[in-house]
Design a protein around this motif. Structure first.
Motif, PDB file in Angstrom:
ATOM      1  N   GLY A  77      18.248  18.732  10.585  1.00 15.07           N
ATOM      2  CA  GLY A  77      19.092  18.300   9.486  1.00 15.07           C
ATOM      3  C   GLY A  77      18.339  18.235   8.166  1.00 15.07           C
ATOM      4  O   GLY A  77      17.172  18.628   8.059  1.00 15.07           O
ATOM      5  N   PRO A  78      18.980  17.715   7.125  1.00 20.32           N
ATOM      6  CA  PRO A  78      18.417  17.772   5.775  1.00 20.32           C
ATOM      7  C   PRO A  78      17.169  16.923   5.570  1.00 20.32           C
ATOM      8  O   PRO A  78      16.439  17.138   4.600  1.00 20.32           O
ATOM      9  CB  PRO A  78      19.562  17.259   4.887  1.00 20.32           C
ATOM     10  CG  PRO A  78      20.416  16.440   5.801  1.00 20.32           C
ATOM     11  CD  PRO A  78      20.334  17.115   7.135  1.00 20.32           C
ATOM     12  N   TYR A  79      16.897  15.971   6.462  1.00 18.42           N
ATOM     13  CA  TYR A  79      15.751  15.079   6.274  1.00 18.42           C
ATOM     14  C   TYR A  79      14.609  15.398   7.237  1.00 18.42           C
ATOM     15  O   TYR A  79      13.615  14.671   7.298  1.00 18.42           O
ATOM     16  CB  TYR A  79      16.192  13.623   6.449  1.00 18.42           C
ATOM     17  CG  TYR A  79      17.465  13.296   5.712  1.00 18.42           C
ATOM     18  CD1 TYR A  79      17.549  13.482   4.331  1.00 18.42           C
ATOM     19  CD2 TYR A  79      18.600  12.842   6.382  1.00 18.42           C
ATOM     20  CE1 TYR A  79      18.717  13.213   3.644  1.00 18.42           C
ATOM     21  CE2 TYR A  79      19.776  12.570   5.699  1.00 18.42           C
ATOM     22  CZ  TYR A  79      19.835  12.756   4.336  1.00 18.42           C
ATOM     23  OH  TYR A  79      20.987  12.490   3.648  1.00 18.42           O
ATOM     24  N   GLU A 157      18.982   4.790  -3.676  1.00 17.77           N
ATOM     25  CA  GLU A 157      19.502   5.481  -2.498  1.00 17.77           C
ATOM     26  C   GLU A 157      18.524   5.410  -1.325  1.00 17.77           C
ATOM     27  O   GLU A 157      17.304   5.436  -1.514  1.00 17.77           O
ATOM     28  CB  GLU A 157      19.798   6.952  -2.820  1.00 17.77           C
ATOM     29  CG  GLU A 157      20.881   7.134  -3.880  1.00 17.77           C
ATOM     30  CD  GLU A 157      21.357   8.567  -3.993  1.00 17.77           C
ATOM     31  OE1 GLU A 157      20.952   9.404  -3.149  1.00 17.77           O
ATOM     32  OE2 GLU A 157      22.139   8.856  -4.914  1.00 17.77           O
ATOM     33  N   TRP A 158      19.104   5.332  -0.131  1.00 16.05           N
ATOM     34  CA  TRP A 158      18.373   5.438   1.130  1.00 16.05           C
ATOM     35  C   TRP A 158      18.969   6.598   1.905  1.00 16.05           C
ATOM     36  O   TRP A 158      20.190   6.721   2.019  1.00 16.05           O
ATOM     37  CB  TRP A 158      18.528   4.156   1.935  1.00 16.05           C
ATOM     38  CG  TRP A 158      17.702   4.090   3.195  1.00 16.05           C
ATOM     39  CD1 TRP A 158      16.518   3.456   3.347  1.00 16.05           C
ATOM     40  CD2 TRP A 158      18.021   4.646   4.483  1.00 16.05           C
ATOM     41  NE1 TRP A 158      16.058   3.585   4.640  1.00 16.05           N
ATOM     42  CE2 TRP A 158      16.955   4.314   5.361  1.00 16.05           C
ATOM     43  CE3 TRP A 158      19.087   5.397   4.983  1.00 16.05           C
ATOM     44  CZ2 TRP A 158      16.952   4.704   6.704  1.00 16.05           C
ATOM     45  CZ3 TRP A 158      19.077   5.789   6.312  1.00 16.05           C
ATOM     46  CH2 TRP A 158      18.020   5.441   7.157  1.00 16.05           C
ATOM     47  N   GLU A 159      18.099   7.470   2.436  1.00 15.82           N
ATOM     48  CA  GLU A 159      18.569   8.604   3.231  1.00 15.82           C
ATOM     49  C   GLU A 159      17.694   8.750   4.468  1.00 15.82           C
ATOM     50  O   GLU A 159      16.483   8.478   4.424  1.00 15.82           O
ATOM     51  CB  GLU A 159      18.515   9.894   2.419  1.00 15.82           C
ATOM     52  CG  GLU A 159      19.447   9.922   1.229  1.00 15.82           C
ATOM     53  CD  GLU A 159      19.271  11.182   0.406  1.00 15.82           C
ATOM     54  OE1 GLU A 159      20.293  11.827   0.090  1.00 15.82           O
ATOM     55  OE2 GLU A 159      18.107  11.506   0.079  1.00 15.82           O
ATOM     56  N   GLY A 160      18.272   9.172   5.572  1.00 18.43           N
ATOM     57  CA  GLY A 160      17.516   9.409   6.788  1.00 18.43           C
ATOM     58  C   GLY A 160      18.446   9.763   7.936  1.00 18.43           C
ATOM     59  O   GLY A 160      19.678   9.721   7.808  1.00 18.43           O
ATOM     60  N   ARG A 161      17.846  10.100   9.067  1.00 18.83           N
ATOM     61  CA  ARG A 161      18.606  10.473  10.266  1.00 18.83           C
ATOM     62  C   ARG A 161      18.316   9.467  11.379  1.00 18.83           C
ATOM     63  O   ARG A 161      17.154   9.157  11.658  1.00 18.83           O
ATOM     64  CB  ARG A 161      18.218  11.879  10.731  1.00 18.83           C
ATOM     65  CG  ARG A 161      19.016  12.363  11.953  1.00 18.83           C
ATOM     66  CD  ARG A 161      18.703  13.815  12.260  1.00 18.83           C
ATOM     67  NE  ARG A 161      19.464  14.332  13.398  1.00 18.83           N
ATOM     68  CZ  ARG A 161      20.708  14.796  13.318  1.00 18.83           C
ATOM     69  NH1 ARG A 161      21.333  14.807  12.146  1.00 18.83           N
ATOM     70  NH2 ARG A 161      21.340  15.254  14.388  1.00 18.83           N
ATOM     71  N   PHE A 162      19.370   8.970  12.004  1.00 23.29           N
ATOM     72  CA  PHE A 162      19.258   8.120  13.181  1.00 23.29           C
ATOM     73  C   PHE A 162      19.538   8.935  14.434  1.00 23.29           C
ATOM     74  O   PHE A 162      20.447   9.776  14.449  1.00 23.29           O
ATOM     75  CB  PHE A 162      20.281   6.978  13.129  1.00 23.29           C
ATOM     76  CG  PHE A 162      19.935   5.878  12.171  1.00 23.29           C
ATOM     77  CD1 PHE A 162      19.158   4.809  12.573  1.00 23.29           C
ATOM     78  CD2 PHE A 162      20.407   5.894  10.864  1.00 23.29           C
ATOM     79  CE1 PHE A 162      18.843   3.786  11.699  1.00 23.29           C
ATOM     80  CE2 PHE A 162      20.101   4.873   9.983  1.00 23.29           C
ATOM     81  CZ  PHE A 162      19.309   3.814  10.397  1.00 23.29           C
ATOM     82  N   THR A 163      18.765   8.682  15.484  1.00 22.84           N
ATOM     83  CA  THR A 163      19.059   9.205  16.817  1.00 22.84           C
ATOM     84  C   THR A 163      19.114   8.027  17.766  1.00 22.84           C
ATOM     85  O   THR A 163      18.127   7.289  17.910  1.00 22.84           O
ATOM     86  CB  THR A 163      17.990  10.206  17.285  1.00 22.84           C
ATOM     87  OG1 THR A 163      17.874  11.269  16.326  1.00 22.84           O
ATOM     88  CG2 THR A 163      18.364  10.787  18.641  1.00 22.84           C
ATOM     89  N   ASP A 229      23.207  11.721  10.263  1.00 22.76           N
ATOM     90  CA  ASP A 229      22.556  11.509   8.975  1.00 22.76           C
ATOM     91  C   ASP A 229      23.261  10.402   8.195  1.00 22.76           C
ATOM     92  O   ASP A 229      24.489  10.298   8.221  1.00 22.76           O
ATOM     93  CB  ASP A 229      22.568  12.800   8.157  1.00 22.76           C
ATOM     94  CG  ASP A 229      21.802  13.918   8.849  1.00 22.76           C
ATOM     95  OD1 ASP A 229      20.750  13.620   9.443  1.00 22.76           O
ATOM     96  OD2 ASP A 229      22.257  15.076   8.803  1.00 22.76           O
ATOM     97  N   VAL A 230      22.458   9.605   7.498  1.00 16.48           N
ATOM     98  CA  VAL A 230      22.980   8.469   6.741  1.00 16.48           C
ATOM     99  C   VAL A 230      22.478   8.533   5.306  1.00 16.48           C
ATOM    100  O   VAL A 230      21.306   8.853   5.058  1.00 16.48           O
ATOM    101  CB  VAL A 230      22.535   7.132   7.379  1.00 16.48           C
ATOM    102  CG1 VAL A 230      22.943   5.946   6.503  1.00 16.48           C
ATOM    103  CG2 VAL A 230      23.127   6.978   8.772  1.00 16.48           C
TER     104      VAL A 230
END
Length: 286
Positions: A77-79, A157-163, A229-230
């Motif tokens: 993904g983007p992160y 802003e906060w961005e990231g991916r959770f699994t 993604d968040v």
């Protein structure tokens, strides 16, 4: 990278099906990570000297089994290519409110890093021991410097991916907070993203907002073994939440003190009814 040899000793390596009383999806069991070693029950940790004296901050920590992330599958993904924050990152644990990077290795039962991915874990029956507050188990990360005063129109802003790997311990009704936009004061969070025991993701604004009431709702279902993604925007007054690029909620909660972002696992007033594990990849703040 994930250890791929089939010759690893079964006494040293286990997957979700061998190490948890409740299983996640087959994908999570077989492909997203490998665990080397085992972790003692909470009572054994509590009875040791690791977190003593109880109800005070301690920096002794407790080491745990090693989680080897399958970076090729998790970091997408983007992160995916964003490295883990190095400067001024801290973790809030069951035994101390602010452990800095040079001490992370003492706390591997709860927190590890692999590639661009952070690994967060809580175990059945764990509880807060850093003060007198009941339950309130957590392992969250945050930046000690990336905080700001509320200012209308100036967005952070906060961005990231959770699994999500294991969610069985995130019992309703409180569930687990996996993200919160939080001020210094406990009453100053504006919005949370929560995870329930079934792997559902919830959008949770502050209950006290008169214009929307307690309007929390599921924004993604059955996410055990899956990633998403968040993106969260917050200016201290307004906030917006996006999941996989789609806006899932927004609102207002005016705050008066410094604000920062926290992510990981926070159980609040509930008991930890089973093991919990999740990954975050490529977190950035700006």
């Amino acid at each position: 990278m994930v250890i791929r040899t089939a010759l690893l000793s079964l006494s040293l390596v286990c997957t979700l099906s061998a190490c948890s009383s409740k299983q996640a999806s087959p994908q999570a069991e077989s492909t997203l990570y490998v665990q080397t070693g085992t972790d003692p029950l909470w009572q054994e940790v509590k009875d040791s000297d690791a977190l003593r004296p109880h109800h005070t901050n301690t920096n002794k920590g407790f080491k745990g089994s090693k989680i080897d992330v399958n970076n090729a599958l998790v970091e997408v993904g983007p992160y995916a290519n964003n490295p883990i924050i190095q400067d001024n990152l801290a973790i809030h644990t069951v035994g101390h409110a602010s452990i800095r990077r040079n001490e992370f290795e003492r706390w591997t039962r709860w927190y590890q890093e692999d590639g661009n991915t952070q690994v967060f874990r809580l175990f059945k029956d764990e509880e807060n021991l850093r003060n007198q507050r009941e339950n309130a188990a957590r392992i969250e990360s945050f930046s000690v410097t990336d905080k700001w005063a509320p200012q209308d129109g100036v967005w952070r802003e906060w961005e990231g991916r959770f699994t999500i790997i294991k969610s069985a311990g995130c019992a309703l009704p409180h569930m687990c907070s996996i993200f919160q936009a939080k001020g210094n004061n406990v009453d100053h969070w504006s919005v949370m993203i929560r995870l329930d025991e079934h792997g559902n993701i919830w959008y949770v604004p502050r209950k006290e907002q008169p214009e929307i009431g307690n309007n929390k709702y599921i924004v993604a279902k059955n996410m055990n073994g899956k990633g998403f993604d968040v993106r969260v925007r917050d200016n201290g007054i307004d906030y917006e939440v996006y999941i996989d690029g789609n806006k899932v909620g927004n609102g207002q909660w005016p705050r008066t003190e410094e604000i920062g972002f926290r992510w990981g696992i926070y159980v609040g007033r509930s008991e930890v009814t089973d093991d919990i594990m999740l990954f975050t990849t490529g977190v950035t703040m700006r």
